[in-house]
Write an enzyme that holds these catalytic residues in place. Structure first.
Site, PDB file in Angstrom:
ATOM      1  N   ALA A   9       0.834  -1.209   0.000  1.00  0.00           N
ATOM      2  CA  ALA A   9       0.000   0.000   0.000  1.00  0.00           C
ATOM      3  C   ALA A   9       0.864   1.252   0.000  1.00  0.00           C
ATOM      4  O   ALA A   9       0.518   2.264   0.613  1.00  0.00           O
ATOM      5  CB  ALA A   9      -0.937  -0.002   1.211  1.00  0.00           C
ATOM      6  N   CYS A 159      19.404   3.272  -4.004  1.00  0.00           N
ATOM      7  CA  CYS A 159      18.641   4.514  -3.938  1.00  0.00           C
ATOM      8  C   CYS A 159      19.492   5.581  -3.254  1.00  0.00           C
ATOM      9  O   CYS A 159      19.538   5.658  -2.025  1.00  0.00           O
ATOM     10  CB  CYS A 159      17.338   4.281  -3.170  1.00  0.00           C
ATOM     11  SG  CYS A 159      16.174   5.650  -3.240  1.00  0.00           S
ATOM     12  N   GLY A 320      10.352   7.309  -9.169  1.00  0.00           N
ATOM     13  CA  GLY A 320       8.896   7.440  -9.244  1.00  0.00           C
ATOM     14  C   GLY A 320       8.357   7.321 -10.643  1.00  0.00           C
ATOM     15  O   GLY A 320       7.316   6.681 -10.881  1.00  0.00           O
ATOM     16  N   CYS A 353      14.304  12.282 -11.464  1.00  0.00           N
ATOM     17  CA  CYS A 353      14.478  12.501 -10.028  1.00  0.00           C
ATOM     18  C   CYS A 353      14.427  13.992  -9.728  1.00  0.00           C
ATOM     19  O   CYS A 353      15.126  14.784 -10.370  1.00  0.00           O
ATOM     20  CB  CYS A 353      15.815  11.925  -9.568  1.00  0.00           C
ATOM     21  SG  CYS A 353      16.173  12.196  -7.812  1.00  0.00           S
TER      22      CYS A 353
END
Length: 422
Positions: A9, A159, A320, A353
């Site tokens: 989630a 990351c 993303g 980014c």
């Protein structure tokens, strides 16, 4: 009617649930399985860790918002995925049957791979909002008696953006508090050079980020393997480009934030045929599992090889925009399969980014992610900070409303003056 279960989630899982619901229609059942009942906008965690946001500012209760789109929610969390029996074993012992499973769990934070690493030991993390809130409590104490700070990334990290962000956000915060002169800062990274970011660099990201660190008086140690963390020291081995040891470092700290390596989560690690040796879910070009065709996956939990071999291991980031393209491909392809067609949508896997630096920011675009590229773009400016604040507000509103617009595709690329490239 097909039973579709979305495991996770977070950014990927919530986006997947909304896009799948829109793509497959109301005749199919969609359920999200999370751990707890809250969605957190993780890109804002660095702000939480310096007190610029409270955890509640970047979290929403998911069940009610999902229900508006006729999407079920179960917050028990997953104990084990059983792809042979098409079952999801929950942590409370129940089993959830599925016709299609979409795995968007994010990673397991492998603090155990470096002695002394993690919030339960001697360093902090901003990978979860809970960890960021803990870091803020420690930072508040630190401000009473400032000293050296170490920001960094452990071997195998994929990351790097949050580590760069947090170093520069801390610098900005300390300057505002008139304490910067009392805080020596060091950035330690496995990247072969500053600005590599697991992408082999993006344009002049090396020069750009070196300049930013230099201007902010942040020292750095690159091509370094963090080997241990104690209450007051971060130990690291620095290598040259041939893999020879250059120097053993013992860097003092009173506050340390070190990004941990990622593995697959416990619910999928070791499931035969489902994951690679690190526990990341195997996928084909359509985000579909090659051996279990009713299993799909998106986000940080998927298996993507490193962009290139580095002296100290680094992984490929899943940004993303990349996650957005994965989710859109899954929704399209899942709808096709349910309609009796073959999947045909291939995600772009481009990298975008927006890195906040507290009072300015840096934007990086790599299309495609692996060089050579059609677009390589890197810029610094105050507008990036403003853009990231706006992005936070927009994304939280999107999660509350169930909006399925592709944010990066429709807004961010357009704002950067870049057209979509397949």
């Amino acid at each position: 009617m097909a039973k579709i279960v979305v495991l996770g989630a977070g950014l990927g899982g919530m986006s997947a649930a909304y896009e799948i619901r829109a793509a497959v229609g109301r005749e199919h059942e969609v359920t999200v399985v999370g751990e707890g009942g809250k969605f957190s906008f993780t890109p804002s965690n660095p702000w939480v860790a310096v007190g610029w946001r409270k955890a509640a500012d970047i979290q929403i209760d998911v069940a009610g918002h999902l229900a508006k789109k006729q999407i079920g929610f179960d917050g028990a969390g997953a104990q084990r995925v059983d792809p042979v029996r098409n079952r999801l074993v929950l942590k409370d012992g129940r089993e959830l049957a599925y016709d299609h499973l979409v795995i968007c769990t994010g990673p397991r934070l492998a603090f155990d791979e470096v002695p002394g690493l993690g919030p339960d030991a001697h360093s902090h993390s901003i990978c979860t909002t809970e960890h960021a809130a803990t870091a803020w409590a420690a930072y508040e104490d630190f401000l009473k008696n400032p000293g050296p700070i170490v920001i960094g990334a452990a071997p195998g990290v994929s990351c790097f953006g949050p580590a760069y962000e947090f170093a520069m956000i801390l610098d900005a915060d300390l300057r505002k508090r008139k304490l910067r002169d009392r805080v020596p800062m060091t950035y330690i990274t496995p990247e072969p050079y500053i600005g590599h970011m697991g992408l082999g660099g993006v344009g002049d990201s090396k020069g750009l980020l070196e300049s930013e660190l230099r201007q902010r008086h942040i020292k750095w140690i690159a091509n370094a393997k963090i080997t241990g963390v104690t209450a007051d020291t971060v130990s690291a081995t620095e290598f040259d480009e041939r893999g020879n040891v250059v120097k053993e470092h013992a860097v003092a700290h009173r506050f340390a934030m070190i990004m941990p390596p990622f593995t697959g989560v416990d619910a999928v690690r070791g499931v035969e045929g489902l994951v690679n040796p690190r526990g990341f879910v195997l996928i084909d070009q359509h985000q579909r599992h090659p051996a279990f065709p009713n299993v799909w996956s998106a986000g940080v939990c998927v298996a993507i090889p490193p962009v290139e071999v580095t002296t100290v291991p680094t992984g490929a980031p899943k940004t993303g925009f990349m996650i957005e393209s994965m989710v859109t491909a899954i929704a399209h392809n899942l709808a096709a399969v349910l309609a009796g067609r073959e999947p045909d949508e291939v995600p772009t896997w481009n990298a975008i980014c927006l890195a906040d630096m507290g009072d300015t920011g840096a934007a990086f675009v790599a299309i495609p992610q692996i060089p050579p590229r059609n677009v390589t773009w890197a810029k610094v400016g105050k507008w990036v900070h403003v853009a990231k604040v706006a992005f936070e507000k927009y994304f939280l509103a999107k999660m509350k409303s169930g909006n399925t617009e592709p944010i990066y595709e429709k807004y961010i690329l357009k704002a950067l003056g870049i057209e979509r490239l397949k």
